[in-house]
Write an enzyme that holds these catalytic residues in place. Sequence first.
Site, PDB file in Angstrom:
ATOM      1  N   HIS A  65      93.170  34.190  20.979  1.00  0.00           N
ATOM      2  CA  HIS A  65      94.062  34.939  21.767  1.00  0.00           C
ATOM      3  C   HIS A  65      95.266  35.626  20.620  1.00  0.00           C
ATOM      4  CE1 HIS A  65      93.383  32.288  25.637  1.00  0.00           C
ATOM      5  NE2 HIS A  65      92.385  33.145  25.261  1.00  0.00           N
ATOM      6  N   PHE A  88     103.008  28.029  28.553  1.00  0.00           N
ATOM      7  CA  PHE A  88     103.645  29.255  29.167  1.00  0.00           C
ATOM      8  C   PHE A  88     102.959  29.292  30.694  1.00  0.00           C
ATOM      9  CE2 PHE A  88     103.398  30.786  24.631  1.00  0.00           C
ATOM     10  CZ  PHE A  88     104.506  30.638  24.484  1.00  0.00           C
ATOM     11  N   GLN A 120      93.041  28.567  20.882  1.00  0.00           N
ATOM     12  CA  GLN A 120      93.865  29.433  22.106  1.00  0.00           C
ATOM     13  C   GLN A 120      95.288  29.533  21.814  1.00  0.00           C
ATOM     14  OE1 GLN A 120      92.194  26.551  25.399  1.00  0.00           O
ATOM     15  NE2 GLN A 120      91.922  28.394  26.163  1.00  0.00           N
ATOM     16  N   ASP A 140      98.698  10.664  25.534  1.00  0.00           N
ATOM     17  CA  ASP A 140      99.343  11.677  24.807  1.00  0.00           C
ATOM     18  C   ASP A 140      98.703  11.998  23.617  1.00  0.00           C
ATOM     19  OD1 ASP A 140     102.210  13.007  24.193  1.00  0.00           O
ATOM     20  OD2 ASP A 140     101.579  12.064  22.393  1.00  0.00           O
ATOM     21  N   ILE A 141      98.597  13.426  23.113  1.00  0.00           N
ATOM     22  CA  ILE A 141      97.737  13.972  21.971  1.00  0.00           C
ATOM     23  C   ILE A 141      98.288  13.375  20.634  1.00  0.00           C
ATOM     24  CG2 ILE A 141      97.346  15.958  20.677  1.00  0.00           C
ATOM     25  CD1 ILE A 141      97.198  17.409  23.555  1.00  0.00           C
ATOM     26  N   ALA A 149      97.138  24.722  24.548  1.00  0.00           N
ATOM     27  CA  ALA A 149      98.698  24.486  24.414  1.00  0.00           C
ATOM     28  C   ALA A 149      99.264  23.060  24.319  1.00  0.00           C
ATOM     29  CB  ALA A 149      99.193  25.224  25.781  1.00  0.00           C
ATOM     30  N   SER A 162      93.453  21.603  25.943  1.00  0.00           N
ATOM     31  CA  SER A 162      93.174  22.549  26.588  1.00  0.00           C
ATOM     32  C   SER A 162      92.602  22.434  27.983  1.00  0.00           C
ATOM     33  CB  SER A 162      91.971  23.466  25.828  1.00  0.00           C
ATOM     34  OG  SER A 162      91.335  24.624  26.756  1.00  0.00           O
ATOM     35  N   CYS A 202      99.722  47.329  13.888  1.00  0.00           N
ATOM     36  CA  CYS A 202      99.578  48.535  14.427  1.00  0.00           C
ATOM     37  C   CYS A 202      98.029  48.589  15.383  1.00  0.00           C
ATOM     38  CB  CYS A 202      99.586  49.664  13.651  1.00  0.00           C
ATOM     39  SG  CYS A 202      99.183  51.189  14.197  1.00  0.00           S
TER      40      CYS A 202
HETATM   41 ZN    ZN Z   1      99.126  52.567  12.048  1.00  0.00          ZN
END
Ligand code: ZN
Length: 253
Positions: free
Chosen positions: A126, A40, A106, A242-243, A29, A200, A134
Amino acid sequence: MIASDLATAISDLRGLIEGADRILPFTGAGISTECGIPDFRSPGGLWTKNQPIPFDAFMASSEMRNEAWRRRFVMEESFAKAKPGRGHRALASLYRAGKIPGLVTQNIDNLHQDSGMPAKDIVELHGNTTYATCLECSERYELSWVRQKFDANDQHVPDCRCGGTIKTATVSFGQAMPGDAMRRAEQLTLNCDLFLAVGSSLVVWPAAGFPLMAKRNGAALVIINREPTEFDELADLVVRNDIGDVLGPFIAD
Ligand SMILES: [Zn+2]
């Protein structure tokens, strides 16, 4: 070894990147926070106000499915506006330079793809929240289509043509990890000579297993994360800056 300041972090990282042939970025994240995607899980993050609906509950009732979709559409403003950050763009540059055979993430926000990395070389542990599938036949549906049906039918989510349940292409709590993604992540881990953990906390399973696997296999380990992780002592380089500031200098375009 924790880098003492930003300049040292960048210079040490440059040395490790130049010395590596096959880098495996493993992102969480933290790489997307500068893009407006909320973390989150963090305190005050979306999930503290709007708990995610576990897979069992999602499957158990159409009311929960409708509620899950309502929550997803609320988040759409953040996701739709988000653009790749400096971290994403730097990794895409290293990919184009032939340094990165593949990447494991992730994150579910599609920002690595948006930065120009081909989807085939991105392993999403994830899943992905920017489209739906579906659960029966795997047919892909765009969110705009789902939303239009949802709104037209009094906030009821449509079913697939096959009668199956349509869900965002994410892996929910309680849903089985995708076996193919896990196998590819393991292969990339065993194949890399530099494992680059970015943003992470390396706590959530299965993230915790990969840095150790890489290290045991002889790879160098770099951890770029604001907070300490339990693998810091094993790492060849730990960066808490800081990234975007750390990876920004590696953008080549
Ligand atoms: Zn389907």
